[in-house]
Write a protein that holds these residues in place. Structure first.
Motif, short mmCIF file in Angstrom:
data_model
loop_
_atom_site.label_atom_id
_atom_site.label_comp_id
_atom_site.label_asym_id
_atom_site.label_seq_id
_atom_site.Cartn_x
_atom_site.Cartn_y
_atom_site.Cartn_z
N GLN A 1 35.20 30.23 34.92
CA GLN A 1 35.26 29.30 33.80
C GLN A 1 35.48 27.86 34.26
O GLN A 1 34.90 26.93 33.71
N ASN A 2 36.33 27.64 35.26
CA ASN A 2 36.71 26.29 35.66
C ASN A 2 35.84 25.68 36.75
O ASN A 2 36.00 24.50 37.07
N MET B 1 42.18 33.75 35.58
CA MET B 1 41.62 34.77 36.47
C MET B 1 41.17 35.99 35.68
O MET B 1 40.12 36.57 35.97
N ARG B 2 41.95 36.40 34.68
CA ARG B 2 41.56 37.55 33.85
C ARG B 2 40.28 37.24 33.08
O ARG B 2 39.40 38.10 32.96
N LYS B 3 40.17 36.03 32.55
CA LYS B 3 38.94 35.63 31.84
C LYS B 3 37.75 35.61 32.79
O LYS B 3 36.65 36.03 32.43
N ASP B 4 37.98 35.11 34.01
CA ASP B 4 36.89 35.06 34.99
C ASP B 4 36.39 36.46 35.34
O ASP B 4 35.18 36.71 35.38
N LYS C 1 34.40 37.89 32.51
CA LYS C 1 33.05 37.30 32.46
C LYS C 1 32.18 37.95 33.53
O LYS C 1 31.01 38.28 33.29
N LEU C 2 32.72 38.15 34.72
CA LEU C 2 31.98 38.82 35.79
C LEU C 2 31.57 40.22 35.36
O LEU C 2 30.43 40.64 35.54
N LYS C 3 32.49 40.95 34.74
CA LYS C 3 32.22 42.30 34.25
C LYS C 3 31.06 42.27 33.24
O LYS C 3 30.14 43.07 33.33
N THR C 4 31.12 41.32 32.30
CA THR C 4 30.06 41.21 31.28
C THR C 4 28.70 40.95 31.94
O THR C 4 27.70 41.57 31.59
N ILE C 5 28.67 40.03 32.90
CA ILE C 5 27.41 39.71 33.58
C ILE C 5 26.86 40.93 34.30
O ILE C 5 25.68 41.27 34.16
N LEU C 6 27.70 41.61 35.07
CA LEU C 6 27.23 42.71 35.90
C LEU C 6 26.92 43.98 35.11
O LEU C 6 26.06 44.77 35.51
N ASN D 1 26.85 31.91 42.75
CA ASN D 1 27.11 32.52 41.45
C ASN D 1 28.43 32.10 40.83
O ASN D 1 28.68 32.36 39.66
N ALA D 2 29.30 31.45 41.60
CA ALA D 2 30.65 31.12 41.11
C ALA D 2 30.65 30.35 39.79
O ALA D 2 31.41 30.69 38.88
#
Length: 144
Positions: A32-33, A130-133, A136-141, A26-27
């Motif tokens: 993002q990178n 890291m904050r953006k990542d 994004k994880l929060k949005t997905i879950l 899932n990474a």
């Protein structure tokens, strides 16, 4: 030494957040990178597992191998790489807060060569990424 830490509260149960975030497949969806993650050892994820990652950082493609050095499902995951100019240790921790989960992400490393000069600016860039990542994880879950 660079030591960057951030965290986020995700409105999903700890077991779901930890299972998703700890799955290297899932990474690329939430980092993002990270362009790809390739298993070098058999599934499932365990201490000693190794994965090859391809990432893009500062306009460059970086290939590196992470070895998983600590894994307590639902609690903590630690992986390390000793390759390149910036050996890194990455730690995830998950803590239940009611029906939500606090996920912490920490990257620690000791840059060498050019990385020594870029340490402070690199830490700031890492923190933003890291904050953006985690967002994004929060949005997905939270959308599932």
């Amino acid at each position: 030494m660079v030591n960057v830490h951030t965290d986020i509260l995700i409105d999903a149960p700890c077991a779901i957040v930890a299972e998703y975030a700890a799955n290297p497949d899932n990474a690329p969806a939430w980092y993002q990178n990270i362009a790809s993650a390739t298993w070098l050892t058999p599934h499932p994820l365990a201490v000693g597992s190794k994965l090859a990652f391809t990432a893009h950082f500062l306009g460059r493609a970086l290939d590196y191998t992470y070895e998983f050095t600590d894994y307590i499902p639902g609690e903590r995951l630690v992986m390390r790489t000793s390759q390149g100019p910036f050996p890194m240790k990455t730690t995830y921790t998950w803590t239940s807060e009611g029906n939500a989960t606090r996920m912490e992400l920490r990257n620690e490393g000791k840059p060498s060569g050019f990385g020594v000069l870029a340490g402070a600016p690199m830490a700031a860039m890492m923190r933003r990424a890291m904050r953006k990542d985690l967002a994004k994880l929060k949005t997905i879950l939270e959308s599932t």
